[in-house]
Write an enzyme that holds these catalytic residues in place. Sequence first.
Site, PDB file in Angstrom:
ATOM      1  N   GLY A  89       0.813  -1.211   0.000  1.00 43.00           N
ATOM      2  CA  GLY A  89       0.000   0.000   0.000  1.00 43.00           C
ATOM      3  C   GLY A  89       0.844   1.258   0.000  1.00 43.00           C
ATOM      4  N   ASP A 244       0.912 -11.294   6.756  1.00 51.12           N
ATOM      5  CA  ASP A 244       1.461 -10.486   5.661  1.00 51.12           C
ATOM      6  C   ASP A 244       2.734  -9.757   6.086  1.00 51.12           C
ATOM      7  OD1 ASP A 244      -0.569  -9.060   7.281  1.00 51.12           O
ATOM      8  OD2 ASP A 244       0.061  -7.324   6.130  1.00 51.12           O
ATOM      9  N   ASN A 245       3.086  -9.864   7.353  1.00 44.37           N
ATOM     10  CA  ASN A 245       4.330  -9.244   7.824  1.00 44.37           C
ATOM     11  C   ASN A 245       5.401 -10.291   8.128  1.00 44.37           C
ATOM     12  OD1 ASN A 245       3.250  -6.697   7.645  1.00 44.37           O
ATOM     13  ND2 ASN A 245       2.671  -6.576   9.803  1.00 44.37           N
ATOM     14  N   ASP A 254       8.858  -5.331   8.369  1.00 43.13           N
ATOM     15  CA  ASP A 254       7.750  -4.450   8.728  1.00 43.13           C
ATOM     16  C   ASP A 254       7.876  -3.936  10.156  1.00 43.13           C
ATOM     17  OD1 ASP A 254       5.383  -3.011   8.554  1.00 43.13           O
ATOM     18  OD2 ASP A 254       4.574  -4.457   7.140  1.00 43.13           O
TER      19      ASP A 254
HETATM   20  P1  AMP Z   1       0.906  -2.743   8.047  1.00 45.39           P
HETATM   21  O1  AMP Z   1       0.088  -2.762   9.300  1.00 45.39           O
HETATM   22  O2  AMP Z   1       1.864  -1.592   7.953  1.00 45.39           O
HETATM   23  O3  AMP Z   1       1.541  -4.047   7.760  1.00 45.39           O
HETATM   24  O4  AMP Z   1      -0.119  -2.465   6.869  1.00 45.39           O
HETATM   25  C1  AMP Z   1      -1.265  -3.233   6.603  1.00 45.39           C
HETATM   26  C2  AMP Z   1      -1.853  -2.866   5.262  1.00 45.39           C
HETATM   27  O5  AMP Z   1      -2.128  -1.474   5.176  1.00 45.39           O
HETATM   28  C3  AMP Z   1      -0.913  -3.154   4.099  1.00 45.39           C
HETATM   29  O6  AMP Z   1      -1.705  -3.575   3.015  1.00 45.39           O
HETATM   30  C4  AMP Z   1      -0.263  -1.810   3.848  1.00 45.39           C
HETATM   31  O7  AMP Z   1       0.206  -1.684   2.554  1.00 45.39           O
HETATM   32  C5  AMP Z   1      -1.408  -0.866   4.121  1.00 45.39           C
HETATM   33  N1  AMP Z   1      -0.947   0.471   4.571  1.00 45.39           N
HETATM   34  C6  AMP Z   1      -0.354   0.786   5.742  1.00 45.39           C
HETATM   35  N2  AMP Z   1      -0.080   2.091   5.808  1.00 45.39           N
HETATM   36  C7  AMP Z   1      -0.500   2.648   4.645  1.00 45.39           C
HETATM   37  C8  AMP Z   1      -0.488   3.966   4.098  1.00 45.39           C
HETATM   38  N3  AMP Z   1       0.020   5.006   4.749  1.00 45.39           N
HETATM   39  N4  AMP Z   1      -1.012   4.130   2.856  1.00 45.39           N
HETATM   40  C9  AMP Z   1      -1.523   3.104   2.180  1.00 45.39           C
HETATM   41  N5  AMP Z   1      -1.568   1.836   2.633  1.00 45.39           N
HETATM   42  C10 AMP Z   1      -1.060   1.603   3.853  1.00 45.39           C
HETATM   43 MG    MG Z   2       2.781  -4.810   6.722  1.00 46.94          MG
END
Ligand code: AMP
Ligand code: MG
Length: 488
Positions: A89, A244-245, A254
């Site tokens: 993302g 996913d991490n 992550d």
């Molecule tokens: P995370 O908790 O960072 O592993 O993120 C979980 C999901 O949210 C993943 O699909 C990331 O790509 C998306 N994500 C986290 N932060 C952002 C952001 N600032 N903009 C877009 N997508 C995000």
């Molecule tokens: Mg992540």
Amino acid sequence: MAFSLRGDDACQATLPTPIPNPYWVAFSPSSAKLVGIDLDANNLPADKTWLEVLSGNQLHTACHQFPNPISTAYSGHQFGVWAGQLGDGRAILLGDIAGQELQLKGAGKTRFSRMGDGRAVLRSSIREFLCSEAMHALGIPTTRALSIVGSDLPIRRETMETAAVCARLAPSFIRVGHFEHYASLQSHARLKELADSLMEIHYPESLQADEPYLDLFKRICKRNAKLVAQWQSVGFCHGVLNSDNISVLGLTIDYGPFGFLDQFQIDHICNHSDQSGRYAYHRQPQIMHWNMACLASSMIPLLELRHSEKEAQDLLRLALEEFPITYAQTWQSLFRKKLGFSAEKDGDVALIERLIQAMHDSKVDFTSFFRNLGKLNSKLPISTFSSRDDFIDREAIDIWLTDYVARLQNESSIDSERQLAMNQANPKYILRNHLAQFAIEQAQKKDFSEVSKLLEILSRPFDEQSEYDAYSLAPPPNLNAVEVSCSS
Ligand code: AMP
Ligand code: MG
């Protein structure tokens, strides 16, 4: 490596979004060396176009080293629940450099940004940058960080902050979630291609095995079992162990609401969004095991190429049972080293567990205690050992120390040699939350010197570096509870 994903919707050509007036916040000389980037006298890239490349502005310059940037889809389980499709993302893979993949985190929206802005803030980028490099220096497998580029572009999180782009490196950023993605879509041909290219590039030994996919699964499990044992041994809490991490190379990946334990609490929760404590320190091994079960489920179709469904499930289930064994062996070996034992003796595990209980009961500082234990003089009465005073129940720790000294004598341990060995197993410096927080606050005032200083100290975590003693200390009581959440 993610290039093997090219060819379907899970791989999207994605250009970084340019960021206004980028400037260097941090740069890792050690990562630069890994990928062969020459540095100037200020330890910044001699070739000035790197600032453009690593800020995501490269398409506006003459530098076209990375012509085909992409973002990828993955799916996964978040907090134990199937979350469906996720994806990069806010990560964009620029391409390969010297055997590493180069990814920008925070370089703008992608097809997979859903509701997010695709950006990262300075605060979270500094935490990821410093912790990646600190973990590497601790000898723990991790994605690496190359740089942080800052901009004054305002970003809204809980408050207004400014944007930053962190460049990270890894031999591959493939996650368990990539396997889950194709398995959930029943794209078995793509699932096979993913596994085949993973073996070809990163697990060539598996190609030689009788059961290549089963062997691949076992090796991924083994790496992640060892990884989580290493985290436990330095008091590291990941914070968001969603599938996913989890890297299929067994890398720490992550860095969000992670934390190193200061006062030791076995059930410490570092992510304040994790209300149930699913990802608490003591649950990390079982959660990693759970994530390997997610991987096993997504690999069933691969084993079904040769076996019945039942056989495939049985083979994977049996392989999964090796996880706790590998974890326990690694954990025991690491904690034996932390205690300075060179041999294995009956009763060691019980001795280690009694210490952990005593440290928990008295909330003893994890890192300082183990480092100080190396200084214990086994010829003197245990009452002279200074860290004994950190325990509320003196009687319990005295009994433990007496048993510990007896155990050392049992293997004719020599104090001076033991201390040298223990100093290689027990870091003096870790990325304590309050240290990261201070560096962030300075950086938010445009003073990046504290980030560089921390990088330097943490790149030699086992060395005395006595001029930096203050950086080894537990946080003062008023700084004990820096809270971190998923918002970054
Ligand atoms: P995370 O908790 O960072 O592993 O993120 C979980 C999901 O949210 C993943 O699909 C990331 O790509 C998306 N994500 C986290 N932060 C952002 C952001 N600032 N903009 C877009 N997508 C995000
Ligand atoms: Mg992540």
